[in-house]
Write a protein that holds these residues in place. Sequence first.
Motif, PDB file in Angstrom:
ATOM      1  N   SER A 163       0.828  -1.207   0.000  1.00 19.51           N
ATOM      2  CA  SER A 163       0.000   0.000   0.000  1.00 19.51           C
ATOM      3  C   SER A 163       0.866   1.261   0.000  1.00 19.51           C
ATOM      4  O   SER A 163       0.543   2.251  -0.663  1.00 19.51           O
ATOM      5  CB  SER A 163      -0.927  -0.009   1.216  1.00 19.51           C
ATOM      6  N   CYS A 167       0.964   4.232  -2.792  1.00 19.85           N
ATOM      7  CA  CYS A 167       0.806   5.632  -2.421  1.00 19.85           C
ATOM      8  C   CYS A 167       1.917   6.485  -3.033  1.00 19.85           C
ATOM      9  O   CYS A 167       1.667   7.594  -3.530  1.00 19.85           O
ATOM     10  CB  CYS A 167       0.792   5.765  -0.900  1.00 19.85           C
ATOM     11  N   LEU A 200      -5.992  10.617  -2.716  1.00 24.33           N
ATOM     12  CA  LEU A 200      -4.831   9.889  -2.180  1.00 24.33           C
ATOM     13  C   LEU A 200      -4.969   9.704  -0.670  1.00 24.33           C
ATOM     14  O   LEU A 200      -4.702   8.615  -0.148  1.00 24.33           O
ATOM     15  CB  LEU A 200      -3.552  10.648  -2.528  1.00 24.33           C
ATOM     16  N   TRP A 201      -5.373  10.777   0.039  1.00 24.93           N
ATOM     17  CA  TRP A 201      -5.551  10.650   1.488  1.00 24.93           C
ATOM     18  C   TRP A 201      -6.657   9.656   1.817  1.00 24.93           C
ATOM     19  O   TRP A 201      -6.511   8.839   2.727  1.00 24.93           O
ATOM     20  CB  TRP A 201      -5.887  12.023   2.077  1.00 24.93           C
ATOM     21  N   PHE A 204      -5.372   5.910   1.025  1.00 26.13           N
ATOM     22  CA  PHE A 204      -4.243   5.313   1.735  1.00 26.13           C
ATOM     23  C   PHE A 204      -4.120   5.747   3.194  1.00 26.13           C
ATOM     24  O   PHE A 204      -3.227   5.259   3.892  1.00 26.13           O
ATOM     25  CB  PHE A 204      -2.925   5.655   1.011  1.00 26.13           C
ATOM     26  N   ASP A 205      -4.961   6.649   3.668  1.00 26.36           N
ATOM     27  CA  ASP A 205      -4.804   7.140   5.035  1.00 26.36           C
ATOM     28  C   ASP A 205      -6.124   7.079   5.820  1.00 26.36           C
ATOM     29  O   ASP A 205      -6.298   6.252   6.714  1.00 26.36           O
ATOM     30  CB  ASP A 205      -4.277   8.569   5.025  1.00 26.36           C
ATOM     31  N   SER A 254      -0.250  16.132  -0.565  1.00 25.68           N
ATOM     32  CA  SER A 254      -0.090  14.726  -0.959  1.00 25.68           C
ATOM     33  C   SER A 254       1.294  14.200  -0.584  1.00 25.68           C
ATOM     34  O   SER A 254       1.440  13.037  -0.188  1.00 25.68           O
ATOM     35  CB  SER A 254      -0.325  14.579  -2.460  1.00 25.68           C
ATOM     36  N   THR A 258       2.055  11.014   1.896  1.00 28.38           N
ATOM     37  CA  THR A 258       2.895   9.909   1.426  1.00 28.38           C
ATOM     38  C   THR A 258       4.061   9.649   2.377  1.00 28.38           C
ATOM     39  O   THR A 258       4.320   8.497   2.770  1.00 28.38           O
ATOM     40  CB  THR A 258       3.431  10.234   0.020  1.00 28.38           C
ATOM     41  N   ASN A 261       2.870   8.052   5.606  1.00 28.37           N
ATOM     42  CA  ASN A 261       2.628   6.614   5.518  1.00 28.37           C
ATOM     43  C   ASN A 261       3.928   5.820   5.557  1.00 28.37           C
ATOM     44  O   ASN A 261       3.992   4.734   6.149  1.00 28.37           O
ATOM     45  CB  ASN A 261       1.853   6.293   4.245  1.00 28.37           C
TER      46      ASN A 261
END
Length: 277
Positions: A163, A167, A200-201, A204-205, A254, A258, A261
Amino acid sequence: MPRLENCTWSCSCGSTKRGEGRRRHKNHLGDTAAGLAAKVGEMLSSSVSSSSLALVGHGARSPSTSSVSSNASSSSTLNLSQHLVQRSVVLFVVGAFMALVLNLLQIQRNVTLFPEEVISTIFSSAWWVPPCCGTAAAVVGLLYPCIDSHLGEPHKFKREWASVMRCIAVFVGINHASAKLDFANNVQLSLTLAALSLGLWWTFDRSRSGLGLGITIAFVATLITQFLVYNGVYQYTSPDFLYIRSWLPCIFFSGGVTVGNIGRQLAMGIPEKPHND
């Protein structure tokens, strides 16, 4: 007369027997009291001796126990510091490498312009860009898991390296879109990149701490960039938002998500505070 003598003799005999019974009872009570006193004395002496032995044993064991606990705490602190240094180095290298690649893309597309005297012949970028971006990546990557543990809300959504790599790929794609896509105006491009950054957030978040830190990082990084451009360190072509491009905060947002993460994934070996779902 005989009857009176018999009564007298029987009374005297009865009184004699009662006196003997009373003396026997008193002697029995005295023996019992003496036995109880002896038993109580033995119990007291045994308890005192056992307590003294326990105190002596505790005094003998306490130095070793304290030394073991101090050694364990010192070793855990040493391991934590070593793990922190390793994470910082990895984040710095990742941030510096991504800065080289992405800044090279922006320069090739004439989005950012550096003075010719500061351009390196090897990387076609200013020498201070990779160290600054690497340091920022290390700070952000260490800050994300720290905030998660402080809030008691450890990040559990998609905690695997696959993951994280996806990202990173999406983040590089957003940067590539900012340099390659041609829109009628910068507002449309900024709205598109904002939607991609929020996607994106969300993909993956999905954490409140990640959203808040991403917005904060975008705001602070935009201010620093405006300060650098204002002082002539470098400049943007077609600026439309206070010497910079209006989509730049989306890139910073972003990028913060990234790197956060990556930092969270590197910190998985550190125990986190429990929380209630």
